[in-house]
Design an enzyme around this catalytic site. Structure first.
Site, PDB file in Angstrom:
ATOM      1  N   HIS A  95       0.854  -1.192   0.000  1.00 31.18           N
ATOM      2  CA  HIS A  95       0.000   0.000   0.000  1.00 31.18           C
ATOM      3  C   HIS A  95       0.891   1.244   0.000  1.00 31.18           C
ATOM      4  O   HIS A  95       1.944   1.265   0.650  1.00 31.18           O
ATOM      5  CB  HIS A  95      -0.910  -0.001   1.232  1.00 31.18           C
ATOM      6  N   GLU A 169      -4.042   2.333  -7.305  1.00 33.97           N
ATOM      7  CA  GLU A 169      -4.417   3.481  -6.472  1.00 33.97           C
ATOM      8  C   GLU A 169      -3.455   4.625  -6.750  1.00 33.97           C
ATOM      9  O   GLU A 169      -2.344   4.656  -6.196  1.00 33.97           O
ATOM     10  CB  GLU A 169      -4.319   3.117  -4.991  1.00 33.97           C
TER      11      GLU A 169
END
Ligand code: PGA
Length: 248
Positions: A95, A169
């Site tokens: 992430h 993302e």
């Protein structure tokens, strides 16, 4: 009928009590969301209690991170054996907040991804470009994302790659209230699908998804689901997103 995956990344937004309460509310409504799969990624501290709430229902569990070493002197880390015992099925790796605040490199991300696969769980490889790359145009974005995917999947067999998911993302869209446009995100998704060796891998979009914009992303054919942070921590928001996924 929709088969889109909705992954709720609760980050460090919720306390243990709030996590349990939200999981309970969602579990009451879980029968309404049979067509889209919901994965909850609570904090490590909340995993065990949330696992109890969702046991036996359609909601699945994910972890926000993992330590790739099996066991030993790794102060503060959480290992794969414990995640598996709690019936965790998905693990977020790489992430952008881990990469940025905790200095995770592509090599570390790759180790986490391979260890997750070896433990029979499914890694969600998170990739995304910062704004200074996006500003330079889509060719630069492709080469940035292509490199992250190549390095993240290094050494993974063709058989194992089938169990990987990818989340695109854009870093500048995360938590900023400024989601990507569905058409630009779709271009990147098309590129990601084209570089993946297996065509069935699910590619999710993440970055400021909310109840208002989720439908546009979910209706885009090469966007296979959503990775949602802040909006997934509010019951009414997440329920509205799940309803949209259900009624596509
Ligand atoms: P956000 O976070 O939905 O709050 O932008 C997404 C993510 O970081 O997974």
């Amino acid at each position: 009928m929709s088969r889109k995956l909705i992954v709720a990344n609760w980050k460090m937004y919720l306390t243990l009590r709030q996590s349990i309460a939200l999981a309970k509310k969602l579990s009451v409504h879980s029968r309404q969301f049979t067509d889209s799969k919901l994965v909850l990624c609570p904090s490590f501290v909340a995993l065990e209690e949330v696992a109890k709430v969702v046991r036996g229902i359609s909601i699945k569990l994910g972890a926000q991170d993992v330590e790739p070493e099996a066991r030993g002197a790794y102060t503060g880390e959480v290992g794969l054996d414990d995640l598996r015992l709690l019936h965790v099925q998905y693990v977020l790796v790489g992430h952008s907040e881990r990469r940025r605040h905790f200095k995770e490199t592509d090599k570390m991300v790759n180790e986490k991804l391979r260890a997750t696969l070896a433990s029979k769980m499914r890694p969600i490889l998170c990739v995304g470009e910062p704004w200074n790359v996006r500003r330079q145009g889509m060719i630069k974005v492709r080469s940035f994302i292509g490199a992250q995917i190549h390095k993240g999947l290094r050494g993974v067999s063709r058989k194992d790659i089938k169990r990987v998911l990818v989340a695109y993302e854009p870093v500048w869209a995360i938590g900023s209230g400024r989601a990507d446009t569905p058409s630009d995100a779709s271009m990147v998704h098309e590129f990601i699908h084209s570089v993946l060796p297996v065509k069935t891998i699910q590619v999710l979009y993440g970055g400021s998804v909310d109840r208002k914009n989720c439908g546009q992303f979910l209706r885009t054919p090469n966007i296979d689901g959503l990775l949602i942070g802040r909006s997934s921590t509010v019951f009414k928001e997440l329920r509205a997103i799940l309803n949209t996924a259900q009624n596509l």
